[in-house]
Design a protein around this motif. Structure first.
Motif, PDB file in Angstrom:
ATOM      1  N   TYR A   1      37.628  -1.809  20.617  1.00 12.98           N
ATOM      2  CA  TYR A   1      36.668  -2.017  19.525  1.00 12.98           C
ATOM      3  C   TYR A   1      36.562  -3.493  19.177  1.00 12.98           C
ATOM      4  O   TYR A   1      35.464  -4.032  19.002  1.00 12.98           O
ATOM      5  N   LEU A   2      37.730  -4.178  19.077  1.00 11.36           N
ATOM      6  CA  LEU A   2      37.717  -5.585  18.675  1.00 11.36           C
ATOM      7  C   LEU A   2      36.975  -6.444  19.683  1.00 11.36           C
ATOM      8  O   LEU A   2      36.226  -7.349  19.329  1.00 11.36           O
ATOM      9  N   GLU A   3      37.191  -6.135  20.982  1.00 10.23           N
ATOM     10  CA  GLU A   3      36.580  -6.998  21.992  1.00 10.23           C
ATOM     11  C   GLU A   3      35.094  -6.710  22.173  1.00 10.23           C
ATOM     12  O   GLU A   3      34.305  -7.610  22.459  1.00 10.23           O
ATOM     13  N   ASN A   4      34.703  -5.436  22.008  1.00  9.14           N
ATOM     14  CA  ASN A   4      33.336  -5.086  22.389  1.00  9.14           C
ATOM     15  C   ASN A   4      32.343  -5.019  21.238  1.00  9.14           C
ATOM     16  O   ASN A   4      31.151  -4.901  21.481  1.00  9.14           O
ATOM     17  N   SER A   5      32.835  -5.036  19.990  1.00  4.23           N
ATOM     18  CA  SER A   5      31.897  -4.738  18.904  1.00  4.23           C
ATOM     19  C   SER A   5      30.791  -5.789  18.815  1.00  4.23           C
ATOM     20  O   SER A   5      29.645  -5.460  18.522  1.00  4.23           O
ATOM     21  N   ALA A   6      31.107  -7.059  19.102  1.00  7.76           N
ATOM     22  CA  ALA A   6      30.069  -8.088  19.038  1.00  7.76           C
ATOM     23  C   ALA A   6      29.026  -7.868  20.135  1.00  7.76           C
ATOM     24  O   ALA A   6      27.819  -7.996  19.894  1.00  7.76           O
ATOM     25  N   ASP A   7      29.494  -7.512  21.341  1.00  9.68           N
ATOM     26  CA  ASP A   7      28.542  -7.313  22.429  1.00  9.68           C
ATOM     27  C   ASP A   7      27.768  -6.008  22.272  1.00  9.68           C
ATOM     28  O   ASP A   7      26.572  -5.943  22.565  1.00  9.68           O
ATOM     29  N   ASP A   8      28.457  -4.961  21.819  1.00  9.98           N
ATOM     30  CA  ASP A   8      27.799  -3.653  21.719  1.00  9.98           C
ATOM     31  C   ASP A   8      26.748  -3.642  20.623  1.00  9.98           C
ATOM     32  O   ASP A   8      25.593  -3.286  20.852  1.00  9.98           O
ATOM     33  N   PHE A   9      27.157  -4.003  19.412  1.00  9.56           N
ATOM     34  CA  PHE A   9      26.279  -3.817  18.258  1.00  9.56           C
ATOM     35  C   PHE A   9      25.967  -5.112  17.527  1.00  9.56           C
ATOM     36  O   PHE A   9      25.177  -5.102  16.596  1.00  9.56           O
ATOM     37  N   GLY A  10      26.598  -6.220  17.879  1.00 11.32           N
ATOM     38  CA  GLY A  10      26.326  -7.475  17.197  1.00 11.32           C
ATOM     39  C   GLY A  10      26.830  -7.533  15.776  1.00 11.32           C
ATOM     40  O   GLY A  10      26.309  -8.296  14.968  1.00 11.32           O
TER      41      GLY A  10
END
Lengths: 122, 232, 100
Positions: free
Chosen positions: B38-47
């Protein structure tokens, strides 16, 4: 030396949480007044929230909010935080429901001791 | 006397059950695999800059929808339990006086500021700490302030019911929009994601969180109003 | 390390206030004290890096819950002493017979 190792291993958030759970249960079981039982329930709820959140406690890490500088490797676990966030709001609604039952029971005659209200408690 | 011993026994038993749990749980060294993802992907997934918001609104959006439904059920329960028909009208104690002119005017001013602050909190939920639940409570506190300053004030139930049902409907509608335009129910990628850290980013997350904020604010205002009673 | 010491101090205070909450006989005092327990809990949440939860707990746990309790106490015309057996004035006594 061994004691220090044990102390470092103990979670400083989970222990007061567990104690609050015990205190809340004590209040629920040992007190008769309906409103006092509601207060004890809310203390128990705070304790449960602390214990859940203690799972995500990591020493020396910051809040899980991304900005330019903060590295992902220095953030705490966000999952228990998201769970507890909603649990607190639900806790308020359930407390209000509990209190309105208490108001109803009391206004239906009888005192606010749970003994009066028959079979609800041993 | 018997009861006291039984209570003590139960508490000691629970303490024995909890203690080994606490000793073994200890303090974690790093987040688990799910949390790291969640920590690594949240910016890429949902901004979304605030990872907790991304989890509450998107990754576990169904949880939140159900939670809002539970809140609605509890509010309805409080409302049905404390009706005037069942309890009788709660009569204010004799001799209670309303606030002075200064108090009422100041509280009206402050209520406007509080509503603005609550809206600020839930609109910026994807950037800073806070979000729909906290902002909604601040909005409810604005109503509480008005009721404290002017105990005889009427709360318009029609406005509150409309706000509550409208925001709930828009919440579900935004979720359905996610099915049509993106990967699934409550997927915030239905709207453009934008740049991480800006106000207009993270797709539909700010909109969904604002709807949650309005809904929570209306429901908690309903609880306060029902418990206060003495409406005419 | 400083943060951890602050967490421990807040935890000790929290447990002490919680015990006093259950022990006191006055309902008003116990409601206010449970608000204090929630406030300290929100301090702990803040110190352990959970500002979202800390905000929620501060505004709901120690703010709105206390208000809801106080409204319920006054609505039920509950005497402040929790063991007061007799009703000071029965609620529902001074109503218009439940007619809407």
């Amino acid at each position: 030396m061994k004691l220090a190792a044990i102390l470092v291993h103990l979670n400083p958030v989970a222990i007061p949480g567990a104690l609050l759970i015990l205190i809340g249960l004590w209040g629920i079981l040992a007190r008769q007044n309906l409103f006092k039982i509601a207060v004890a329930f809310s203390i128990l709820g705070t304790g449960v929230n602390l214990v859940i959140l203690s799972v995500g406690y990591i020493r020396g890490r910051t809040a899980p909010i991304l900005d330019g500088e903060a590295a992902v490797a220095s953030m705490t676990d966000p999952v228990p935080q998201a769970l507890v966030l909603t649990a607190i709001v639900i806790g308020l609604a359930v407390t209000a429901l509990l209190l309105s039952y208490a108001v109803r029971l009391r206004s239906g005659g009888g005192g606010s001791s749970i003994e009066v209200h028959g079979d609800e408690k041993w | 006397m018997m009861r006291r011993y039984l209570v003590g026994l139960i508490l000691i038993g629970l303490a024995f059950a909890l203690f080994p749990l606490l000793r073994q749980a200890g303090v974690a060294e790093a987040p688990g695999p799910l949390a790291s993802a969640y920590l690594e992907n949240s910016a890429d997934d949902f901004g979304a800059a605030n990872v907790v918001t991304a989890i509450v609104v998107s990754y576990r959006g169904f949880d939140t929808l159900g939670e809002v439904a539970v809140l609605f059920a509890a509010t309805a329960g409080v409302g049905t339990l404390l009706t005037r028909r069942r309890l009788g009208k709660a009569v204010p104690p004799p001799g209670r006086q309303g606030g002075t002119e200064v108090l009422e005017t100041a509280s009206r001013l402050l209520a406007g500021l509080l509503i603005m602050f609550g809206a600020y909190i839930f609109i910026h939920g994807h950037l800073t700490p806070g979000g729909g639940f906290q902002g909604g409570v601040v909005v409810a506190v604005a109503l509480l302030l008005g009721l404290l300053a002017k105990p005889d004030a009427q709360v318009s139930h029609r406005v509150m019911t409309t706000l509550e049902s409208l925001s709930g409907a828009v919440y579900v509608g935004l979720g359905l929009l996610g099915i049509v335009l993106a990967g699934g129910f409550l997927d915030p990628r239905a709207l453009p994601l934008g740049v991480v850290g800006q106000l207009f980013s993270a797709g539909s997350i700010p909109l969904i969180y604002s709807m949650i904020g309005l809904k929570v604010g209306a429901e908690l205002s309903g609880i306060i109003d029902a418990l206060k009673g003495d409406r005419s | 390390m400083m943060l951890e010491i602050a967490i421990i101090v807040a935890g000790v205070l929290m447990v002490g206030i919680a015990i006093a909450t259950i022990l006191t006989r006055s309902l008003l005092v116990s409601v206010i004290m449970s608000g204090g327990v929630s406030l300290l809990a929100s301090l702990v949440f803040l110190l352990m890096g959970a500002p979202d939860v800390a905000m929620t707990e501060a505004v709901i746990g120690s703010g709105l819950t206390t208000v809801v309790f106080l409204y319920a106490l006054s609505r039920a015309k509950q005497p402040d002493d929790e063991d007061a057996a007799a009703l000071a004035s029965p609620p529902g006594d001074d109503t218009d017979g439940g007619q809407p």
